[in-house]
Structure formats: structure tokens, C-alpha cells
Design a protein around this motif. Structure first.
Motif, PDB file in Angstrom:
ATOM      1  N   GLY A  36       0.816  -1.205   0.000  1.00 29.53           N
ATOM      2  CA  GLY A  36       0.000   0.000   0.000  1.00 29.53           C
ATOM      3  C   GLY A  36       0.853   1.260   0.000  1.00 29.53           C
ATOM      4  O   GLY A  36       2.065   1.207  -0.216  1.00 29.53           O
ATOM      5  N   GLU A  37       0.196   2.376   0.252  1.00 24.99           N
ATOM      6  CA  GLU A  37       0.932   3.644   0.322  1.00 24.99           C
ATOM      7  C   GLU A  37       1.925   3.613   1.469  1.00 24.99           C
ATOM      8  O   GLU A  37       1.639   3.067   2.537  1.00 24.99           O
ATOM      9  CB  GLU A  37      -0.041   4.806   0.539  1.00 24.99           C
ATOM     10  CG  GLU A  37      -0.597   5.370  -0.748  1.00 24.99           C
ATOM     11  CD  GLU A  37      -1.359   6.666  -0.497  1.00 24.99           C
ATOM     12  OE1 GLU A  37      -0.910   7.473   0.336  1.00 24.99           O
ATOM     13  OE2 GLU A  37      -2.401   6.825  -1.132  1.00 24.99           O
ATOM     14  N   ASP A  38       3.080   4.201   1.241  1.00 23.81           N
ATOM     15  CA  ASP A  38       4.099   4.213   2.283  1.00 23.81           C
ATOM     16  C   ASP A  38       3.597   5.020   3.480  1.00 23.81           C
ATOM     17  O   ASP A  38       3.191   6.171   3.328  1.00 23.81           O
ATOM     18  CB  ASP A  38       5.392   4.830   1.747  1.00 23.81           C
ATOM     19  CG  ASP A  38       6.557   4.561   2.682  1.00 23.81           C
ATOM     20  OD1 ASP A  38       6.651   3.441   3.210  1.00 23.81           O
ATOM     21  OD2 ASP A  38       7.353   5.484   2.887  1.00 23.81           O
ATOM     22  N   PRO A  39       3.599   4.417   4.671  1.00 22.24           N
ATOM     23  CA  PRO A  39       3.110   5.152   5.841  1.00 22.24           C
ATOM     24  C   PRO A  39       4.141   6.199   6.292  1.00 22.24           C
ATOM     25  O   PRO A  39       5.125   5.856   6.942  1.00 22.24           O
ATOM     26  CB  PRO A  39       2.923   4.057   6.890  1.00 22.24           C
ATOM     27  CG  PRO A  39       3.821   2.966   6.482  1.00 22.24           C
ATOM     28  CD  PRO A  39       3.977   3.045   4.995  1.00 22.24           C
ATOM     29  N   ASP A 141       2.926  -6.072   6.040  1.00 21.96           N
ATOM     30  CA  ASP A 141       1.468  -6.049   6.039  1.00 21.96           C
ATOM     31  C   ASP A 141       0.977  -6.977   7.142  1.00 21.96           C
ATOM     32  O   ASP A 141       1.231  -8.183   7.100  1.00 21.96           O
ATOM     33  CB  ASP A 141       0.970  -6.531   4.662  1.00 21.96           C
ATOM     34  CG  ASP A 141      -0.544  -6.419   4.518  1.00 21.96           C
ATOM     35  OD1 ASP A 141      -1.259  -6.604   5.526  1.00 21.96           O
ATOM     36  OD2 ASP A 141      -1.005  -6.151   3.397  1.00 21.96           O
ATOM     37  N   TRP A 142       0.317  -6.395   8.131  1.00 21.35           N
ATOM     38  CA  TRP A 142      -0.277  -7.233   9.163  1.00 21.35           C
ATOM     39  C   TRP A 142      -1.792  -7.188   8.986  1.00 21.35           C
ATOM     40  O   TRP A 142      -2.455  -6.293   9.473  1.00 21.35           O
ATOM     41  CB  TRP A 142       0.113  -6.790  10.579  1.00 21.35           C
ATOM     42  CG  TRP A 142      -0.438  -7.759  11.595  1.00 21.35           C
ATOM     43  CD1 TRP A 142      -1.639  -7.680  12.227  1.00 21.35           C
ATOM     44  CD2 TRP A 142       0.155  -8.983  12.036  1.00 21.35           C
ATOM     45  NE1 TRP A 142      -1.829  -8.771  13.035  1.00 21.35           N
ATOM     46  CE2 TRP A 142      -0.756  -9.584  12.940  1.00 21.35           C
ATOM     47  CE3 TRP A 142       1.358  -9.636  11.751  1.00 21.35           C
ATOM     48  CZ2 TRP A 142      -0.480 -10.807  13.568  1.00 21.35           C
ATOM     49  CZ3 TRP A 142       1.616 -10.844  12.382  1.00 21.35           C
ATOM     50  CH2 TRP A 142       0.717 -11.412  13.269  1.00 21.35           C
ATOM     51  N   HIS A 143      -2.310  -8.117   8.227  1.00 16.96           N
ATOM     52  CA  HIS A 143      -3.747  -8.220   7.989  1.00 16.96           C
ATOM     53  C   HIS A 143      -4.354  -6.887   7.565  1.00 16.96           C
ATOM     54  O   HIS A 143      -5.340  -6.418   8.137  1.00 16.96           O
ATOM     55  CB  HIS A 143      -4.446  -8.788   9.229  1.00 16.96           C
ATOM     56  CG  HIS A 143      -3.926 -10.140   9.622  1.00 16.96           C
ATOM     57  ND1 HIS A 143      -4.241 -11.285   8.924  1.00 16.96           N
ATOM     58  CD2 HIS A 143      -3.082 -10.524  10.603  1.00 16.96           C
ATOM     59  CE1 HIS A 143      -3.624 -12.320   9.487  1.00 16.96           C
ATOM     60  NE2 HIS A 143      -2.914 -11.885  10.485  1.00 16.96           N
ATOM     61  N   GLY A 144      -3.694  -6.256   6.597  1.00 18.84           N
ATOM     62  CA  GLY A 144      -4.228  -5.033   6.019  1.00 18.84           C
ATOM     63  C   GLY A 144      -3.749  -3.753   6.680  1.00 18.84           C
ATOM     64  O   GLY A 144      -4.161  -2.664   6.264  1.00 18.84           O
ATOM     65  N   LEU A 145      -2.880  -3.863   7.661  1.00 19.54           N
ATOM     66  CA  LEU A 145      -2.340  -2.675   8.330  1.00 19.54           C
ATOM     67  C   LEU A 145      -0.818  -2.671   8.199  1.00 19.54           C
ATOM     68  O   LEU A 145      -0.178  -3.723   8.336  1.00 19.54           O
ATOM     69  CB  LEU A 145      -2.730  -2.671   9.811  1.00 19.54           C
ATOM     70  CG  LEU A 145      -4.228  -2.521  10.120  1.00 19.54           C
ATOM     71  CD1 LEU A 145      -4.494  -2.790  11.604  1.00 19.54           C
ATOM     72  CD2 LEU A 145      -4.716  -1.127   9.727  1.00 19.54           C
ATOM     73  N   PRO A 146      -0.224  -1.499   7.943  1.00 19.62           N
ATOM     74  CA  PRO A 146       1.233  -1.458   7.793  1.00 19.62           C
ATOM     75  C   PRO A 146       1.956  -1.520   9.145  1.00 19.62           C
ATOM     76  O   PRO A 146       1.502  -0.933  10.128  1.00 19.62           O
ATOM     77  CB  PRO A 146       1.473  -0.104   7.111  1.00 19.62           C
ATOM     78  CG  PRO A 146       0.325   0.742   7.545  1.00 19.62           C
ATOM     79  CD  PRO A 146      -0.847  -0.190   7.711  1.00 19.62           C
ATOM     80  N   VAL A 147       3.059  -2.233   9.139  1.00 22.44           N
ATOM     81  CA  VAL A 147       3.936  -2.306  10.310  1.00 22.44           C
ATOM     82  C   VAL A 147       5.348  -1.988   9.823  1.00 22.44           C
ATOM     83  O   VAL A 147       5.854  -2.667   8.924  1.00 22.44           O
ATOM     84  CB  VAL A 147       3.908  -3.714  10.952  1.00 22.44           C
ATOM     85  CG1 VAL A 147       4.904  -3.795  12.099  1.00 22.44           C
ATOM     86  CG2 VAL A 147       2.511  -4.065  11.429  1.00 22.44           C
ATOM     87  N   THR A 148       5.958  -0.965  10.367  1.00 18.19           N
ATOM     88  CA  THR A 148       7.313  -0.615   9.939  1.00 18.19           C
ATOM     89  C   THR A 148       8.323  -1.133  10.959  1.00 18.19           C
ATOM     90  O   THR A 148       8.109  -1.045  12.170  1.00 18.19           O
ATOM     91  CB  THR A 148       7.496   0.911   9.805  1.00 18.19           C
ATOM     92  OG1 THR A 148       7.191   1.529  11.053  1.00 18.19           O
ATOM     93  CG2 THR A 148       6.607   1.479   8.731  1.00 18.19           C
ATOM     94  N   VAL A 149       9.413  -1.679  10.440  1.00 12.47           N
ATOM     95  CA  VAL A 149      10.541  -2.064  11.291  1.00 12.47           C
ATOM     96  C   VAL A 149      11.744  -1.284  10.769  1.00 12.47           C
ATOM     97  O   VAL A 149      12.127  -1.422   9.604  1.00 12.47           O
ATOM     98  CB  VAL A 149      10.812  -3.580  11.234  1.00 12.47           C
ATOM     99  CG1 VAL A 149      12.021  -3.928  12.098  1.00 12.47           C
ATOM    100  CG2 VAL A 149       9.582  -4.361  11.704  1.00 12.47           C
TER     101      VAL A 149
END
Lengths: 162, 127
Positions: A36-39, A141-149
Motif C-alpha cells: 500500500g501507500e508508504d506510511p 502487512d499485518w492483515h491489512g495494516l502497515p507495520v514498519t521495522v
């Protein structure tokens, strides 16, 4: 795309390998890249752990509360009807970033210490200005939500890698 | 068999405790090394202690040293369960008196294998 300075001891490949292992072993999940779009906005929740010594920096996991709740539920194998209290959610994502940070540290030579994880929420929690140099960043992608590391380093870091 | 799980993360304590309980252990928990010493001082006699390294108040390595200093606790098997993965850290922990070392992240099978190596799998689940 790597944000890696040429002399950095840590790179995207290393961080992604660590994240893969942590996701599989701790969360029982495969890593799914975020398309998706970069958070760009600071996430609602940031879990972070510092590395200090011969290599100085910060490992940070950022996500929305909903993603954090999902990560915690997976980690704790919570039942579908089990609502985890916020302190358990924060504790779980803190432990995730702790394990990621510890394994990043394991790739370094020299004497570097891992700090205790901290979980930050609220408007003043962004640490981008404290840890100046971005070293690695992956968005999952965590079930449709972005997670950044993300991994940041400070300028006084020495070169060391096993 | 009884186990003491020492970790500042409630989530990690819950994970380790779930695995050990599934193997037939009775499990007590402590959030740092100092709390764990208090559990032992209260008369608990675990067969096994699973110990995180980086914790507030008292870290796991200090806890291992304190346990080894007390002859009353010499029968407790000490296993570090930690993100500290460098060889030098493993050597430090073993030199301080830890018997085994498990690096996070781990799987239930890897914990079970460590217990098998230590002879600490309850007989009804040992292969």
C-alpha cells in the motif's frame, strides 16, 4: 530500496532475515510485504530498543494500535473472544522489538549492549530526530495494516560486523 | 516437576509457561532476578529456572551468579532464554553457572529439545 550508508554494518537483508525469523517463531506468521501507500506519518504506537557501545542505534517497530493488538494476540495465541488489555499488547510488541533488536545485535562484532524495550504512544513519541541516520527500513502487512521495522544509527558508531 | 520462569515480559513468561505447563510442569513466574530470588527464598524448589538476560532491577546473569552462590539452590537447573546470541555472552552465562542456553526467538520444539538434553522432560512426554 536500501537506505543503507555504504559503511553501515546492518543492511535491509539482515533486518528482513531477522524479522522473518521472529515472525515465524514468535508470531507463527509469514512476513507479508506492504504494497500500500508508504506510511509516512508517525505511527500511533512505537516499540523501540536501543543498542549502545561499539555500535549505537535504535531498532523501532511502528504500527497502529489495531496491528499491535493483532501481533499481541498472535504472539499470545489469544482466543478470538479474548480481549487483551493495552498493557499486555504493549508488553508483547515490546518483546517483539526486543527480540528483533537482540538478533540485530547478534550480527555485530564488538561490545554492544541491548537496552530494555520501551513502548511509546501519543504525540511526542517520534524519535526520528534523536537517532539521526536511517540504516534499514521495511514495511510489512499485518492483515491489512502497515507495520514498519526500522533501524537507525548514531554518527559515532564504529564499523563492526560478524 | 516445577519450573520458575524469569522474564520482564509478561508475554514471554506466558509463552514459556504455556509450553512448560503443556509438558506437565507446575510453573511459577517472576518479573526480574530480584523477584526470582524472593520466590526461591520463600521456599520454592523448582527443578528448572528459565531466565531472561536483560531485565530491570536484577538481570539474569546476576541472578545465575546469586543462585550458584547459595548451596541450597545447587540442584536447580538454570537455562538462559534470551536474545543475547553472541558466543561471548553464551560463554559468560555458562561460566557463571547456567546449564543451557536458548536464544529467542525459539519454537516450542527447540525448548523441548533443550529440556530433553538436560534430562528434564517429564517421563510421560519423553520420547
Amino acid at each position: 530500496m536500501s537506505l543503507l550508508p555504504e559503511t553501515s554494518p546492518i543492511d535491509d537483508e539482515l533486518v528482513r532475515a531477522v524479522v522473518d525469523q521472529v515472525w515465524e517463531s514468535l508470531l507463527g506468521a509469514e512476513v507479508v510485504p506492504w504494497y500500500g501507500e508508504d506510511p509516512v506519518a508517525p505511527p500511533a504506537l512505537q516499540a523501540q530498543v536501543t543498542l549502545t557501545g561499539d555500535w549505537n542505534g535504535l531498532v523501532r517497530l511502528g504500527c497502529a494500535e489495531g496491528a499491535a493488538e493483532g501481533i499481541a494476540a498472535a504472539m499470545l495465541m489469544a482466543g478470538a473472544d479474548e480481549e487483551l488489555p493495552p498493557e499486555d499488547v504493549h508488553d508483547a510488541v515490546g518483546e517483539v522489538v526486543n527480540v528483533v533488536g537482540g538478533n540485530v545485535k547478534g550480527a555485530l562484532l564488538g561490545d554492544t549492549a541491548l537496552g530494555l524495550p520501551r513502548v511509546l504512544t501519543g504525540p511526542d513519541h517520534d524519535t526520528r530526530t534523536v537517532a539521526a541516520v536511517p540504516v534499514s527500513r521495511c514495511v510489512l502487512d499485518w492483515h491489512g495494516l502497515p507495520v514498519t521495522v526500522e533501524v537507525f544509527t548514531h554518527e559515532n558508531t564504529k564499523e563492526c560486523r560478524s | 516437576m516445577r519450573a520458575l520462569v524469569v522474564d520482564d515480559s509478561r508475554a514471554m513468561r506466558r509463552i514459556v509457561a504455556r509450553i512448560l505447563t503443556g509438558l506437565g510442569y507446575e510453573v511459577a513466574e517472576a518479573g526480574d532476578g530480584q523477584q526470582a530470588l524472593e520466590v526461591l527464598a520463600s521456599g520454592a524448589k523448582p527443578d528448572l529456572a528459565c531466565i531472561d538476560w536483560n531485565m530491570p532491577v536484577m538481570d539474569g546473569l546476576t541472578f545465575v551468579v546469586k543462585v550458584r552462590e547459595n548451596p541450597q539452590w545447587r540442584d536447580i537447573t538454570l537455562m538462559m532464554v534470551t536474545t543475547e546470541s553472541e558466543h561471548s555472552q553464551i560463554v559468560r552465562a555458562l561460566a557463571a553457572g547456567a546449564h543451557e542456553y536458548l536464544i529467542k526467538p525459539f519454537t516450542p520444539d527447540s525448548l523441548r529439545e533443550k529440556l530433553d538434553l538436560l534430562g528434564l522432560l517429564p517421563s510421560e512426554v519423553a520420547s
